[in-house]
Design an enzyme around this catalytic site. Structure first.
Site, PDB file in Angstrom:
ATOM      1  N   SER A  21       0.837  -1.197   0.000  1.00 44.80           N
ATOM      2  CA  SER A  21       0.000   0.000   0.000  1.00 44.80           C
ATOM      3  C   SER A  21       0.877   1.254   0.000  1.00 44.80           C
ATOM      4  O   SER A  21       1.632   1.471  -0.944  1.00 44.80           O
ATOM      5  CB  SER A  21      -0.959  -0.039   1.191  1.00 44.80           C
ATOM      6  OG  SER A  21      -1.956   0.952   1.076  1.00 44.80           O
ATOM      7  N   ASP A  71      -8.981  -4.339  -6.610  1.00 46.22           N
ATOM      8  CA  ASP A  71      -8.673  -3.453  -5.485  1.00 46.22           C
ATOM      9  C   ASP A  71      -9.690  -2.315  -5.434  1.00 46.22           C
ATOM     10  O   ASP A  71      -9.782  -1.507  -6.358  1.00 46.22           O
ATOM     11  CB  ASP A  71      -7.256  -2.886  -5.642  1.00 46.22           C
ATOM     12  CG  ASP A  71      -6.747  -2.199  -4.386  1.00 46.22           C
ATOM     13  OD1 ASP A  71      -7.569  -1.758  -3.570  1.00 46.22           O
ATOM     14  OD2 ASP A  71      -5.520  -2.109  -4.226  1.00 46.22           O
ATOM     15  N   HIS A 101      -7.690  -5.058  -1.719  1.00 51.35           N
ATOM     16  CA  HIS A 101      -6.452  -4.369  -1.336  1.00 51.35           C
ATOM     17  C   HIS A 101      -5.521  -5.278  -0.533  1.00 51.35           C
ATOM     18  O   HIS A 101      -4.311  -5.213  -0.663  1.00 51.35           O
ATOM     19  CB  HIS A 101      -6.798  -3.117  -0.539  1.00 51.35           C
ATOM     20  CG  HIS A 101      -5.620  -2.228  -0.294  1.00 51.35           C
ATOM     21  ND1 HIS A 101      -4.871  -1.698  -1.318  1.00 51.35           N
ATOM     22  CD2 HIS A 101      -5.059  -1.770   0.862  1.00 51.35           C
ATOM     23  CE1 HIS A 101      -3.903  -0.948  -0.814  1.00 51.35           C
ATOM     24  NE2 HIS A 101      -3.984  -0.992   0.500  1.00 51.35           N
TER      25      HIS A 101
END
Length: 820
Positions: free
Chosen positions: A681, A754, A788
């Site tokens: 991330s 995502d 994610h």
């Protein structure tokens, strides 16, 4: 990738004068699922920590074994993206949600384990304990529905027949104030789900005129079509039931609706209701939909409207919606409502003497609301708590200083005064949070002893966390430390057991598996004690054994050092089994950049080297089992004013990484020519930037990152400024614009679905094309159906294989293993 995203990629590459690539040299990508070595698989699939729900009063623990790594087939099953949720149409629950199996009670007094004997395959999602700790309600996932079981610690367990719970918009099970009956949000009688149209009802249309900027964080899994609207209508609707476990009697309250909240007043005479009302917005998630806030009587009759709130689709970046927010009952009054209202238009940049106010309204809710308190800063209801009588700990937050203020209000007497304040980044000075207890009506208040409140916290120090239990005096004169973790262990206060001289403690160490203990606390006890605390005796409640003893051969150390500008930093050095002092190893650095207001707090140590090691998911820690050293939790602070921190993101990132690498080399562990970096991330952004702007690392692994911040034009992380206010900063920290400088091999991994607004899958696709198109070495792995974070067993195993293959090839120089 959608056609529009492909076009975006081509336009971006053309803008940067990057040639569109053809097939390049190198090993063929694996086109089938791969698995890591067998010893990694054994560790990965070892049973993990138990899930725990502690009974009020501390008489019992309810344990279950967590279910990890669903199959990819489960993620590939039908799913609907509805207003901020991913809904499993088979169960009317959340897609990918799992609980625990083999639930059992553990009696704290003697450690006796009592299996509950629930059906095989049923998973425990949640437990609602009665206030006296004698009864419980279990929310169970059953495959085709979410069901309810009720029971008592003295025996007896029954399924609520014909009831399917609906958890989508909030808590589906609550005890009534009488602690005998339950308020449920259940699926109403309904027909089949709406069928998809043969063709779309029309084009996707969005329109704007004069709207203010809003945060991109609100755009996850939103409704897009009329069909989506119909699905949300269908799956999010519930009916309110009052259910008596003793007789199985049930009573319907009101009509089916989209209930965002439903809670009885402490005296049981009224219901607080929040109903979502259409038309459904395609701009925000359901928690910002228009809603009616109402008071009903106990039978569902309308009493009063508290507020009619419009859809909150014009909230300023880092701002709050207008109108009454966080409406809730005061626990210590029969039927009194409190809520918060913004006085600054919800805009954090507005210059006003007071940002918020606290309001109150008593039954029958027909009078004008009363202003209780005006707050200079933003009120944070989640960090506020009621106490005995009219006591309220009200927490305020000052955004620009990142500062928290705790005030004490007596809402009956109308008095207020500051209690304590702290830098929210100051872990060493954090007093913790108040311990809560249920009143007889089930509502929660702070646990007090005379004129003091029990607080517990992580107890961060420069040597790592040492959790504590304090009594903090209400007069502001300080606190008494009752318990502090031994520096050679990691012990955590869980709950009082029976009285305030006994408590449940979870205890672990580098060598000892986490277990529960019954601790006795007292001044007259002859037993070891930590400095400044009372003596402590402990007796085991559980006796779980170490499932992977080979991990105990891993050595852990806390290493501290400083950035060249003096900012203190640290990492946790982990050394593989059999490491010989002085041997230089291939090394993996893992980090996640964080923002801080000052250097003193930026360098504070977090976590503990005394914890029992486990490895879950696609963890970088698995490299330890292949002879790598790991620099874990490497601090990468961004220090500065919240308004301008990202102006210096890349220079500070470089300075952080240079200091970490220099220290790892200085202590004789890292081979400077064989250091790799990995991040997820925001950490993926870190990896890409460091590969573009430094030569510190031989290779990198960037997972689910955001590589072009201009795709988030109205802010990200703590950045409030828009692209149009800070264009240079947005571009400078976007490694896609510097892809031609990435000369080290980079493995880019991303979930193919995502939903995180800042890290859409196309971010990795465009970055990959930019690196490859300028002659760099890159590999892109897109994981089907993954969001994610990565969930599926096949995905986790494959990511571990990819990561090991990449660093073995580029850090160790091993020949790449052929895909199987």
């Amino acid at each position: 990738m959608k056609k529009s995203m492909v076009v975006l990629a081509i336009l971006l590459l053309s803008f940067m004068n990057i040639p569109l690539p053809g097939a390049g040299p190198g090993p063929l990508p694996a086109n089938r699922w791969q698995s890591p070595p067998e010893d990694w698989l054994k560790v990965l699939h070892t049973p993990q920590y138990f899930m725990t729900w502690t009974a009020p009063g501390g008489g019992y623990l309810l344990l279950a074994d967590p279910v990890l790594y669903p199959t990819l087939a489960e993620l590939a099953a039908p799913m609907h993206k509805l207003a901020g949720m991913r809904v499993n149409p088979a169960s009317n629950g959340f897609q990918g949600e799992h609980g625990g199996t083999s639930p059992r009670l553990v009696r704290v007094a003697d450690g006796t384990t009592i299996p509950l004997g629930l059906p095989k395959g049923a998973e425990l999602l949640d437990v609602a304990w009665s206030a006296d700790g004698e009864r419980f309600a279990l929310t169970m996932a059953l495959g085709d529905r979410i069901g309810l079981w009720t029971g008592a610690v003295q025996g007896g367990l029954a399924m609520a027949q014909g009831i399917a719970l609906n958890p989508l918009l909030g808590t589906a099970v609550r005890w009534l104030p009488d602690q005998k009956r339950l308020l449920l949000r259940a699926i109403p009688e309904r027909g089949p789900a709406p069928a998809p149209p043969a063709i779309p009802a029309g084009p996707e249309i969005m329109e704007g005129s004069g709207a203010s900027a809003r945060s991109t964080y609100e755009s996850r899994n939103l409704l897009e079509t009329a069909y989506d609207d119909a699905l949300f209508d269908y799956y999010a609707a519930s009916e309110l039931l009052v259910y008596d476990p003793a007789s199985a009697a049930r009573e319907t309250i009101g009509k089916p609706a989209h209930y965002a909240n439903a809670e009885f007043s402490p005296d049981g005479g009224y219901l607080l209701i929040e109903r979502l009302v259409g038309p459904w917005s395609h701009e925000v998630a359901w928690w910002r939909f228009a809603k009616e806030v109402e008071a009903w009587d106990a039978r569902g009759g309308f009493v009063a409207r508290i507020a009619s709130l419009p859809v909150a689709d014009q909230v300023p970046v880092h701002g709050v919606p207008l109108g009454p927010q966080s409406v809730s009952w005061r626990p210590t009054a029969p039927h009194q409502l409190f809520w918060v209202e913004a006085l600054d238009g919800g805009d954090p940049m507005a210059k006003v003497p007071h940002r918020d106010r606290l309001m109150s309204l008593d039954a029958p809710f027909t009078a004008a609301p009363r202003e209780v308190f005006r707050a200079e800063h933003r009120i944070v209801p989640e960090l506020s708590a009621w106490g005995d009588g009219g006591l309220l700990m009200l927490t305020q937050w000052e955004r620009i200083r990142r500062w928290r203020y705790a005030w004490l209000l007596d809402v009956d007497k109308g008095t207020s005064r500051p209690w304590f304040d702290l830098d929210e980044d100051d872990r060493y000075g954090d007093p913790g949070s108040p311990l809560l207890r249920p009143l007889a009506n089930g509502h929660m208040v702070m646990q007090q002893k005379g004129d003091a409140v029990y607080f517990r916290g992580s107890g961060a120090t420069d040597q790592g966390d040492r959790p504590f239990l304090d009594l903090r005096r209400l007069d502001g004169s300080g606190s008494e430390r009752l318990f502090r973790c031994d520096p050679k262990r990691y012990d955590v206060f869980v709950a009082f057991a029976g009285d305030e001289d006994h408590f449940i403690m979870q205890s672990e160490s580098v060598k000892d598996m986490p277990n529960y203990f019954l601790a006795t606390l007292g001044k007259g006890i002859k037993a070891p004690q930590s400095e400044g605390t009372r003596a402590l005796q402990r007796r085991p409640i559980t006796r779980f054994a170490d499932p992977v003893p080979q991990l105990r051969l891993i050595e852990k150390r806390l290493v501290r050092y400083a950035r060249r500008d003096g900012v203190p930093l640290s990492f946790r050095l982990l050394l593989p089994p059999g490491y010989k002092k002085g041997e230089r190893l291939p090394t993996v650095l893992y980090a996640y950049p964080m923002e801080y207001s000052g250097a003193a707090t930026a360098g504070q140590v977090s976590g503990s080297t005394q914890r029992f090691m486990r490895m879950i998911g696609a963890s970088h820690l698995f490299f330890l089992l292949r002879g790598y050293a790991v620099l874990d939790q490497t601090t990468m602070p961004m220090v500065g004013d919240p308004e301008t921190t990202y102006d210096t993101f890349v220079p500070q990132l470089k300075a952080d990484a240079e200091a970490a690498v220099a220290k790892a080399v200085e202590i004789g562990v890292a081979d400077p020519t064989r250091i790799g970096i990995i991040g997820h991330s925001h950490g993926g952004l870190m990896v890409a930037n460091l590969l573009a702007h430094t030569d510190l690392f031989r290779a990198g692994i960037a997972r689910s990152g955001s590589y072009n911040k201009t795709n988030q034009p109205f802010g990200f992380q703590s950045e409030r400024r828009s692209l149009f206010e800070a264009r240079d900063a947005y571009i400078a920290l976007s490694p896609t614009f510097f892809a031609d400088k990435v000369k080290e091999p980079v493995l880019i991994i991303h979930g193919d679905d995502d939903s995180n607004p800042g890290t859409r899958t196309y971010q990795s696709e465009v970055f990959f094309e930019a690196v490859r198109g300028t002659g760099g070495t890159a590999r892109l792995v897109l994981l089907p159906y993954e969001d994610h974070g990565y969930q599926a067993r096949e995905s986790i195993e494959h990511v571990l294989w990819e990561q090991l293959r990449w660093f073995d090839m580029y850090l160790k120089g091993d020949e790449a293993p052929a895909p199987q």
